[in-house]
Design an enzyme around this catalytic site. Structure first.
Site, PDB file in Angstrom:
ATOM      1  CB  THR A  59      -0.902   0.024   1.256  1.00  0.00           C
ATOM      2  OG1 THR A  59      -1.754  -1.111   1.206  1.00  0.00           O
ATOM      3  CG2 THR A  59      -1.757   1.270   1.317  1.00  0.00           C
ATOM      4  CG  ASP A  68      -1.693  -6.612  -2.682  1.00  0.00           C
ATOM      5  OD1 ASP A  68      -2.585  -5.747  -2.690  1.00  0.00           O
ATOM      6  OD2 ASP A  68      -1.557  -7.442  -1.751  1.00  0.00           O
ATOM      7  CG  ASP A  82      -2.780  -7.550   3.112  1.00  0.00           C
ATOM      8  OD1 ASP A  82      -3.138  -6.846   4.076  1.00  0.00           O
ATOM      9  OD2 ASP A  82      -3.325  -7.505   1.988  1.00  0.00           O
ATOM     10  CB  THR A 104      -2.142 -22.148  20.482  1.00  0.00           C
ATOM     11  OG1 THR A 104      -3.432 -21.599  20.810  1.00  0.00           O
ATOM     12  CG2 THR A 104      -1.108 -21.045  20.628  1.00  0.00           C
ATOM     13  CD  GLN A 105      -8.232 -22.533  16.626  1.00  0.00           C
ATOM     14  OE1 GLN A 105      -9.310 -21.981  16.643  1.00  0.00           O
ATOM     15  NE2 GLN A 105      -8.034 -23.663  15.971  1.00  0.00           N
TER      16      GLN A 105
HETATM   17  N1  ASP Z   1      -2.782  -5.398   0.227  1.00  0.00           N
HETATM   18  C1  ASP Z   1      -1.670  -4.617   0.718  1.00  0.00           C
HETATM   19  C2  ASP Z   1      -0.419  -5.470   0.706  1.00  0.00           C
HETATM   20  O1  ASP Z   1      -0.214  -6.248   1.607  1.00  0.00           O
HETATM   21  C3  ASP Z   1      -1.964  -4.103   2.081  1.00  0.00           C
HETATM   22  C4  ASP Z   1      -0.866  -3.254   2.680  1.00  0.00           C
HETATM   23  O2  ASP Z   1       0.145  -2.951   2.092  1.00  0.00           O
HETATM   24  O3  ASP Z   1      -1.040  -2.812   3.812  1.00  0.00           O
HETATM   25  O4  ASP Z   1       0.350  -5.383  -0.216  1.00  0.00           O
END
Ligand code: ASP
Length: 339
Positions: A12, A56, A89, A275-276
């Site tokens: 992002t 991304d 992400d 563990t979750q």
């Molecule tokens: N979808 C983006 C990524 O992980 C989200 C981010 O950068 O915060 O590339």
């Protein structure tokens, strides 16, 4: 003059809105850098390099991790520190992976990114980027203060392989529930030296370049059944699985679960209990609902995150740890990922 290499992978931080689709997409790095004239005011020399096609981070895979590791390796002698711009992400996966690939790291590798693009009026990108560079530049007695892979986001510096992304909304997106922060940015930039990873002295950097992705994660849920487990464990070429269990490492005590896991372990598949829960540790044997797993010689993930566990598996399979030693090595902290 301290020298820093800024490695742009995408995310992002460098995205712009595509007005045809309304979605954010990765953008050219040079344009991104022009948006931050503040970088010229920093007391260090900054060089930049970029993925040919920024991504991304949902598109990241182990080849990208090896690419980042190779960039660090090639530039290692010429720079005091590295800042990796990355989508949030999968940043915890990537920071964990790099911690394993870069053995005996003696310099800072700081992952950062942002929740809003750098061109956005309310962006969190500038602070994250500028402070990451400052952290990567810190030195004491002419040696880098940080000698590990970290993640810096919204005023907090964490050990990368201890983090998890917990919010898709808040600027404070990452947490490290099982290990304290390594630093904090307020009026002063504070580093908590007692929490830093101590790299063994005078050891040469080893950069690993093989990862094996024949691994999988299975999250238990009430209603999970024999058929699902069986087809999951019969995935072709599967070499190791993480079972995300409940609480302190608990799972149903049903026969079909024990039998299927027994067969898988006999076939040579490594089965790890993680563990979750976001915080806390697996303690097999604490409850009756985990005693049977202990009996199966299931590997304990202890307080490792799922992100660190899956990348540790890819790394360990890549460097061909012998099946006999696999459990012992996995249960040992290699880069500070387990308490
Ligand atoms: N979808 C983006 C990524 O992980 C989200 C981010 O950068 O915060 O590339």
């Amino acid at each position: 003059m301290t020298t820093i290499l800024l490695i742009y992978t995408g995310g992002t931080i460098g995205m712009i809105k595509d007005y045809n689709t309304g979605s954010l997409r990765p953008f050219n790095f040079d344009k991104l850098i022009k948006n931050i004239p503040e970088l010229n005011q920093l007391d260090c020399d900054i060089d930049t390099c970029s993925f040919e096609s920024p991504i991304d981070s949902s598109n990241i895979n182990s080849e990208h991790w090896i690419q980042i590791a190779s960039i660090v390796e090639d530039a290692y002698e010429n720079y005091d520190g590295f800042v990796v711009l990355h989508g949030s992400d999968t940043m915890s996966y990537s920071a964990s992976a790099l911690s394993f690939l870069l053995e005996n790291l003696g310099k800072p590798v700081i992952f950062t990114g942002s929740q809003l693009p750098i061109g956005d009026l309310r962006t969190d990108a500038k602070e994250n980027l500028i402070t990451s560079i400052q952290i990567a530049s810190l030195k004491q007695n002419n040696k880098p203060v940080i000698q590990e892979v970290c993640l810096y986001f919204e005023y907090k510096l964490y050990r990368g392989n201890r983090t998890t992304k917990l919010s898709a909304e808040n600027f404070e997106a990452f947490w490290s529930l099982n290990y304290p922060a390594l630093g904090e940015s307020g009026v002063h930039l504070k580093v908590f030296s007692e929490n830093l990873y101590q790299t063994k002295k005078n050891k040469k950097l080893i950069v690993h370049k093989v990862m094996d992705s024949n691994v999988a994660i299975l999250k238990l849920f009430p209603g999970f059944n024999a058929l699902l487990l069986e087809s999951f464990l019969n995935t072709p070429n599967l070499k190791a699985v993480i079972i995300e269990t409940y609480g302190a490492g608990n799972a149903p005590t049903e026969d079909w679960l024990i039998e299927n896991l027994k067969i898988a372990i006999k076939k040579g598949i490594h089965v790890i209990n993680v563990t979750q829960c976001s915080g806390g540790s697996v303690t097999m044997g604490q409850y009756e609902t985990s005693k049977h797993l202990q009996g199966l010689q299931m590997i304990s993930g202890k307080d490792i995150t799922t992100e660190a566990a899956i990348t540790k598996l890819m790394y360990m399979l890549g460097v061909n740890i012998s099946p006999k030693l696999f459990k012992t090595v996995f249960e040992t902290s290699l880069r500070g990922e387990i308490s």
